[in-house]
Design a protein around this motif. Structure first.
Motif, PDB file in Angstrom:
ATOM      1  N   UNK A 245     -25.275  15.104  -7.396  1.00 19.00           N
ATOM      2  CA  UNK A 245     -23.827  15.276  -7.528  1.00 19.00           C
ATOM      3  C   UNK A 245     -23.125  14.018  -7.033  1.00 19.00           C
ATOM      4  N   UNK A 246     -22.021  13.673  -7.658  1.00 22.90           N
ATOM      5  CA  UNK A 246     -21.379  12.394  -7.365  1.00 22.90           C
ATOM      6  C   UNK A 246     -20.082  12.581  -6.595  1.00 22.90           C
ATOM      7  N   UNK A 247     -19.737  11.537  -5.840  1.00 20.17           N
ATOM      8  CA  UNK A 247     -18.474  11.480  -5.128  1.00 20.17           C
ATOM      9  C   UNK A 247     -17.913  10.060  -5.237  1.00 20.17           C
ATOM     10  N   UNK A 248     -16.610   9.947  -5.114  1.00 21.49           N
ATOM     11  CA  UNK A 248     -15.933   8.649  -5.069  1.00 21.49           C
ATOM     12  C   UNK A 248     -15.247   8.573  -3.713  1.00 21.49           C
ATOM     13  N   UNK A 249     -15.662   7.652  -2.880  1.00 17.76           N
ATOM     14  CA  UNK A 249     -15.181   7.628  -1.496  1.00 17.76           C
ATOM     15  C   UNK A 249     -14.309   6.399  -1.259  1.00 17.76           C
ATOM     16  N   UNK A 250     -13.193   6.627  -0.575  1.00 14.38           N
ATOM     17  CA  UNK A 250     -12.188   5.593  -0.346  1.00 14.38           C
ATOM     18  C   UNK A 250     -12.052   5.366   1.154  1.00 14.38           C
ATOM     19  N   UNK A 251     -12.014   4.105   1.568  1.00 14.51           N
ATOM     20  CA  UNK A 251     -11.838   3.806   2.980  1.00 14.51           C
ATOM     21  C   UNK A 251     -10.407   4.125   3.396  1.00 14.51           C
ATOM     22  N   UNK A 252     -10.242   4.613   4.608  1.00 11.45           N
ATOM     23  CA  UNK A 252      -8.975   5.184   5.045  1.00 11.45           C
ATOM     24  C   UNK A 252      -7.822   4.193   4.977  1.00 11.45           C
ATOM     25  N   UNK A 253      -8.049   2.913   5.259  1.00 13.48           N
ATOM     26  CA  UNK A 253      -6.952   1.942   5.209  1.00 13.48           C
ATOM     27  C   UNK A 253      -6.373   1.824   3.804  1.00 13.48           C
ATOM     28  N   UNK A 254      -7.244   1.855   2.791  1.00 12.57           N
ATOM     29  CA  UNK A 254      -6.770   1.820   1.409  1.00 12.57           C
ATOM     30  C   UNK A 254      -5.975   3.075   1.076  1.00 12.57           C
ATOM     31  N   UNK A 255      -6.466   4.211   1.538  1.00  7.64           N
ATOM     32  CA  UNK A 255      -5.781   5.478   1.274  1.00  7.64           C
ATOM     33  C   UNK A 255      -4.381   5.471   1.875  1.00  7.64           C
ATOM     34  N   UNK A 256      -4.269   5.050   3.124  1.00  7.19           N
ATOM     35  CA  UNK A 256      -2.969   5.018   3.803  1.00  7.19           C
ATOM     36  C   UNK A 256      -2.011   4.080   3.071  1.00  7.19           C
ATOM     37  N   UNK A 278     -17.880   5.498  -8.360  1.00  3.80           N
ATOM     38  CA  UNK A 278     -18.591   6.762  -8.216  1.00  3.80           C
ATOM     39  C   UNK A 278     -20.055   6.523  -7.861  1.00  3.80           C
ATOM     40  N   UNK A 279     -20.578   7.339  -6.961  1.00  6.72           N
ATOM     41  CA  UNK A 279     -21.987   7.230  -6.597  1.00  6.72           C
ATOM     42  C   UNK A 279     -22.521   8.596  -6.203  1.00  6.72           C
ATOM     43  N   UNK A 280     -23.829   8.730  -6.244  1.00  6.83           N
ATOM     44  CA  UNK A 280     -24.433  10.017  -5.920  1.00  6.83           C
ATOM     45  C   UNK A 280     -24.445  10.249  -4.412  1.00  6.83           C
ATOM     46  N   UNK A 281     -24.482  11.522  -4.034  1.00  9.20           N
ATOM     47  CA  UNK A 281     -24.569  11.870  -2.622  1.00  9.20           C
ATOM     48  C   UNK A 281     -25.879  11.351  -2.032  1.00  9.20           C
ATOM     49  N   UNK A 282     -26.937  11.372  -2.822  1.00 11.77           N
ATOM     50  CA  UNK A 282     -28.219  10.853  -2.337  1.00 11.77           C
ATOM     51  C   UNK A 282     -28.119   9.361  -2.047  1.00 11.77           C
ATOM     52  N   UNK A 283     -27.415   8.610  -2.908  1.00 11.91           N
ATOM     53  CA  UNK A 283     -27.245   7.182  -2.660  1.00 11.91           C
ATOM     54  C   UNK A 283     -26.426   6.944  -1.403  1.00 11.91           C
ATOM     55  N   UNK A 284     -25.404   7.764  -1.184  1.00 11.42           N
ATOM     56  CA  UNK A 284     -24.604   7.643   0.039  1.00 11.42           C
ATOM     57  C   UNK A 284     -25.493   7.826   1.267  1.00 11.42           C
ATOM     58  N   UNK A 285     -26.381   8.817   1.211  1.00  9.55           N
ATOM     59  CA  UNK A 285     -27.287   9.063   2.341  1.00  9.55           C
ATOM     60  C   UNK A 285     -28.180   7.856   2.604  1.00  9.55           C
ATOM     61  N   UNK A 286     -28.752   7.285   1.553  1.00 11.52           N
ATOM     62  CA  UNK A 286     -29.623   6.111   1.727  1.00 11.52           C
ATOM     63  C   UNK A 286     -28.836   4.915   2.254  1.00 11.52           C
ATOM     64  N   UNK A 287     -27.600   4.748   1.798  1.00 12.17           N
ATOM     65  CA  UNK A 287     -26.773   3.645   2.297  1.00 12.17           C
ATOM     66  C   UNK A 287     -26.455   3.825   3.778  1.00 12.17           C
ATOM     67  N   UNK A 288     -26.225   5.053   4.206  1.00 11.87           N
ATOM     68  CA  UNK A 288     -25.965   5.315   5.624  1.00 11.87           C
ATOM     69  C   UNK A 288     -27.203   4.978   6.453  1.00 11.87           C
TER      70      UNK A 288
END
Length: 353
Positions: A245-256, A278-288
């Motif tokens: 499953x995919x998510x698109x994540x934005x850093x808080x400074x950009x959001x504000x 957009x990236x997969x949740x699995x990719x986010x985990x590996x990046x962390x």
């Protein structure tokens, strides 16, 4: 990652100015270098709210931060407490709130926002979306202030259109476990539009997509803080399902920056603000795991009910109207967030010791 083939819709053009928008153009705005004079931020001690308070003060706006500390904490705004232009008030926005003196901006960010919170507090979540929004809109009406509702990508549910533009009506299960949050925000949007049309209040709606950064709670249940906490502890990272499953994540400074640009623009929205990458949740985990230098493994667990398969904003409107687009990369934002979590978790351990 390639997302499932889903229908797309045409990007809506910017709407013509309403009387409320025309009135708002006479007020000094952040976009032309003159700050709003005084803002009320509900949920101002939460993750997003506290960053908004900080940026508003940096720009010269006096801030009244209102929070009941149910999911926020005074620690998030502790750095502002000695500032004469900042005031923190403990208050539940579902109760009536009187604010003396002038206000020219109301940012309504109060609400449980993570599944852990709104599944534990379903009735309160609905009350914040209904009564809280009613009271915040009433304050804006009383003061003749610009009002901005923090809505969410959750109004699109598990979308059948991808990416999600603002004219997509969504695919939401109103009686599922996520329904209390989804429908609270959908009702809040309808109430905001009603106040605009019936009471001529100068309103805006921002639909916020997944956002991350410092001041997230380690145990709030959302993927990124959970993964970082687990990785720093050397625990397995719990990925829901197969992680495709995919998510698109934005850093808080950009959001504000996007939220305040919308507030300053006079545009009514709704407007998506989020990172279209957009990236997969699995990719986010590996990046962390890579960003923390952890030896943690990945452990697959059951997916929550109604967990969205894809999630990515169409940000064409924000780019056209505001000239906004995210500027902080996922890796840069992740490094900053990991550094904050290292320090925060170390401080927590010291306090316990």
């Amino acid at each position: 990652m390639t997302s499932p083939d889903l229908p797309t819709t045409r990007r809506p053009d910017a709407l013509p100015a309403t009387p409320a928008e025309e009135r708002s153009s006479t007020r000094p705005h952040l976009s032309d270098g003159a700050p709003f004079r005084r803002a009320v931020v509900t949920g101002g001690a939460g993750f997003l709210g506290s960053h908004l308070c900080s940026e508003l003060r940096r720009r010269g706006t006096e801030v009244l931060c209102v929070d009941n500390f149910l999911t926020g904490t005074p620690r998030n705004v502790a750095h502002l407490l000695g500032d004469p232009g900042f005031r923190l008030v403990q208050c539940d926005i579902t109760d009536y709130m009187h604010v003396p003196d002038e206000v020219d901006l109301v940012l309504h960010f109060a609400s449980p926002a993570s599944p852990v919170d709104y599944l534990k507090l379903p009735i309160h979540t609905l009350k914040v979306g209904a009564l809280g929004t009613l009271h915040a809109l009433g304050l804006a009406k009383e003061k003749g202030a610009r009002f901005l509702l923090a809505s969410t990508s959750e109004v699109y549910g598990d979308p059948q259109v991808h990416p999600q533009p603002e004219d997509y009506w969504g695919h939401v299960n109103p009686v599922g476990p996520r329904g209390v949050y989804d429908e609270a925000k959908r009702f809040a949007e309808a109430l905001t539009v009603a106040y605009r049309s019936e009471n001529d209040v100068d309103t805006a709606i921002v639909r916020i997509f997944n956002t991350f950064g410092p001041r997230m709670r380690p145990f709030d249940g959302r993927a990124i803080p959970t993964f970082i906490r687990q990785a720093l502890a050397g625990e397995p990272l719990t990925v829901a399902g197969d992680g495709s499953q995919t998510r698109s994540v934005c850093y808080v400074d950009d959001l504000v920056r996007g939220v305040l640009a919308l507030a300053a623009s006079g545009h009514s929205g709704p407007m998506n603000i989020g990172n279209p990458h957009e990236q997969s949740v699995l990719q986010i985990a590996h990046d962390v795991i890579a960003a923390t230098g952890s030896s943690s493994s990945v452990e697959h667990v059951a997916r929550p009910v109604d967990d969205p398969t894809v999630r990515r904003p169409d940000t064409t409107l924000a780019t056209q109207v505001l000239g906004w687009e995210p500027s902080i990369s996922w890796r840069t934002g992740l490094d900053r967030t990991v550094a904050w979590f290292r320090e925060e978790l170390s401080d927590d351990a010291s306090r316990v010791a």
